[in-house]
Design a protein around this motif. Structure first.
Motif, mmCIF file in Angstrom:
data_model
loop_
_atom_site.group_PDB
_atom_site.id
_atom_site.type_symbol
_atom_site.label_atom_id
_atom_site.label_comp_id
_atom_site.label_asym_id
_atom_site.label_seq_id
_atom_site.Cartn_x
_atom_site.Cartn_y
_atom_site.Cartn_z
ATOM 1 N N VAL A 57 29.820 37.014 42.559
ATOM 2 C CA VAL A 57 30.761 36.089 43.186
ATOM 3 C C VAL A 57 30.028 35.270 44.251
ATOM 4 C CG1 VAL A 57 32.966 35.929 44.402
ATOM 5 C CG2 VAL A 57 32.557 37.817 42.823
ATOM 6 N N SER A 181 36.891 40.520 40.246
ATOM 7 C CA SER A 181 35.891 40.456 41.311
ATOM 8 C C SER A 181 36.066 39.207 42.163
ATOM 9 C CB SER A 181 34.489 40.499 40.705
ATOM 10 O OG SER A 181 34.266 41.716 40.005
ATOM 11 N N TRP A 182 36.317 38.069 41.542
ATOM 12 C CA TRP A 182 36.526 36.824 42.286
ATOM 13 C C TRP A 182 37.810 36.896 43.110
ATOM 14 C CZ3 TRP A 182 34.178 31.634 41.549
ATOM 15 C CH2 TRP A 182 32.951 31.692 40.903
ATOM 16 N N ARG A 185 37.256 39.019 46.211
ATOM 17 C CA ARG A 185 36.516 38.339 47.269
ATOM 18 C C ARG A 185 37.428 37.369 48.031
ATOM 19 N NH1 ARG A 185 31.284 36.519 48.372
ATOM 20 N NH2 ARG A 185 30.606 38.566 47.619
ATOM 21 N N GLN A 189 38.398 37.695 52.025
ATOM 22 C CA GLN A 189 38.075 36.580 52.906
ATOM 23 C C GLN A 189 39.320 36.069 53.637
ATOM 24 O OE1 GLN A 189 35.221 33.867 51.128
ATOM 25 N NE2 GLN A 189 36.266 32.123 52.059
ATOM 26 N N ASP A 220 28.634 42.804 46.162
ATOM 27 C CA ASP A 220 29.853 42.507 46.904
ATOM 28 C C ASP A 220 30.217 43.710 47.777
ATOM 29 O OD1 ASP A 220 31.926 40.980 47.769
ATOM 30 O OD2 ASP A 220 33.072 41.023 45.906
#
Length: 342
Positions: A57, A181-182, A185, A189, A220
């Motif tokens: 990512v 996974s994206w 993240r 964030q 990650d």
């Protein structure tokens, strides 16, 4: 006696899912693109050459079109909060591409804003089960739980939860793990600014533990303590030897994917290959001795490859580990305290 009871409960999952149609595929071809099996095999081959690079990512992944609102049950507003945002790695299915996460508040607010981020198992539709499981964790921490791709409200109409992840096209598993996974993240964030929470640890259950450990192996979740509960390991092994794989295996056969081709397509999906990268990281490994979803020696192989900070083996199965929620929460608290996080 307990072992016999656990095995009976674990095996009953197969019959329950068969009865309601979860994990079985009436049309095994509907998850393939126009190139059919050959196209899927090529995509799997390309992704499997370097799975960690495939799911990697970017450093910054914004959560766009983000909304925050209280969770309602009928006319009643609960203490839970819901976040929604657009998936930064969309699949093309509109419902799946709107990410949903829920925040279970701590019993007492924490001055340091630390929170646990939780990733759930496969085939999940109902938040209530997991809110119940996570209640002991919320004694000390707020818990943020994100719906994985194709689960909960992200399930497309006419699909069972998780169908977009595990189905007769193995490429969809790769694709779903990458989107997961994206999305993770983007959530991590967004939490400090949007919810005033600082992720302090990541806890995963079953496929959620697989995804968390794989994402961490890809770089990650740096510096965060990791907790893996009933983690799955080798995808093909689980399908063939676990109690929940029969419907997918039947779908694969009807789609024209035999055992040898399946092995080639999912050869890269073996978590034990990647977790040695996590040696030296703070990792708590929790497993059930009588797991029939990803049966022995799968968890033992994963533990040996991971060399976790600490291992806890429970006298439970896979799904029945949920009944050990208080013990698991206590082990997590102890682990985080020892890690300097608590």
């Amino acid at each position: 006696m307990k072992r016999v009871l656990v095995h009976s409960v674990e095996r009953s999952l197969r019959f329950k899912n068969r009865l309601i149609g979860v994990g079985w595929h009436k049309d095994p071809h509907r998850h393939f693109g126009p190139g059919g099996v050959e196209e899927a095999a090529e995509l799997c081959r390309d992704a499997g050459r370097d799975l960690l690079e495939f799911i990697a990512v970017p450093a910054s992944v914004p959560a766009r079109a983000l909304t925050v609102r209280p969770v309602k049950r009928g006319p009643r507003t609960t203490r839970l909060t819901e976040l929604r945002f657009d998936s930064p790695r969309p699949s093309g299915h509109p419902r799946n591409d709107r990410v949903v996460a829920r925040i279970i508040p701590a019993r007492k607010p924490r001055a340091d804003r630390k929170a646990i981020v939780f990733h759930h198992a496969l085939l999940q539709r109902h938040w209530g089960l997991w809110e119940w499981f996570l209640t002991p964790f919320a004694v000390r921490y707020p818990v943020v739980m994100m719906a994985a791709p194709y689960h909960f409200e992200r399930t497309p109409p006419g699909w069972f939860p998780g169908e977009g992840t595990v189905n007769p096209n193995p490429w969809r598993l790769y694709e779903s793990i990458r989107q997961w996974s994206w999305d993770q993240r983007a959530l991590m964030q967004a939490l400090p600014e949007t919810a005033q929470l600082e992720p302090a640890a990541v806890v995963g259950f079953s496929l959620g533990a697989f995804q968390s450990l794989l994402a961490a192996s890809a770089g990650d979740l740096p510096d965060l303590p990791l907790v893996a509960v009933a983690a799955t390991n080798r995808y093909a092994f689980g399908l063939r030897h676990g109690v929940l794989g029969r419907g997918t295996l039947e779908g694969l056969r009807r789609a024209g994917i035999d055992a040898d081709r399946l092995d080639r397509m999912v050869d890269a999906v073996q978590l034990e290959r990647y977790v040695p990268r996590l040696r030296g990281r703070r990792v708590l490994f929790i497993a059930g001795r009588h797991d029939r979803v990803d049966p022995p020696p799968s968890a033992h192989r994963l533990e040996a490859a991971l060399l976790p900070t600490r291992s806890v083996w429970l006298d439970s199965g896979h799904s029945t580990v949920l009944l050990e929620r208080a013990r698991i929460a206590e082990e997590v608290f102890r682990f985080l305290d020892e890690s300097g996080t608590g």
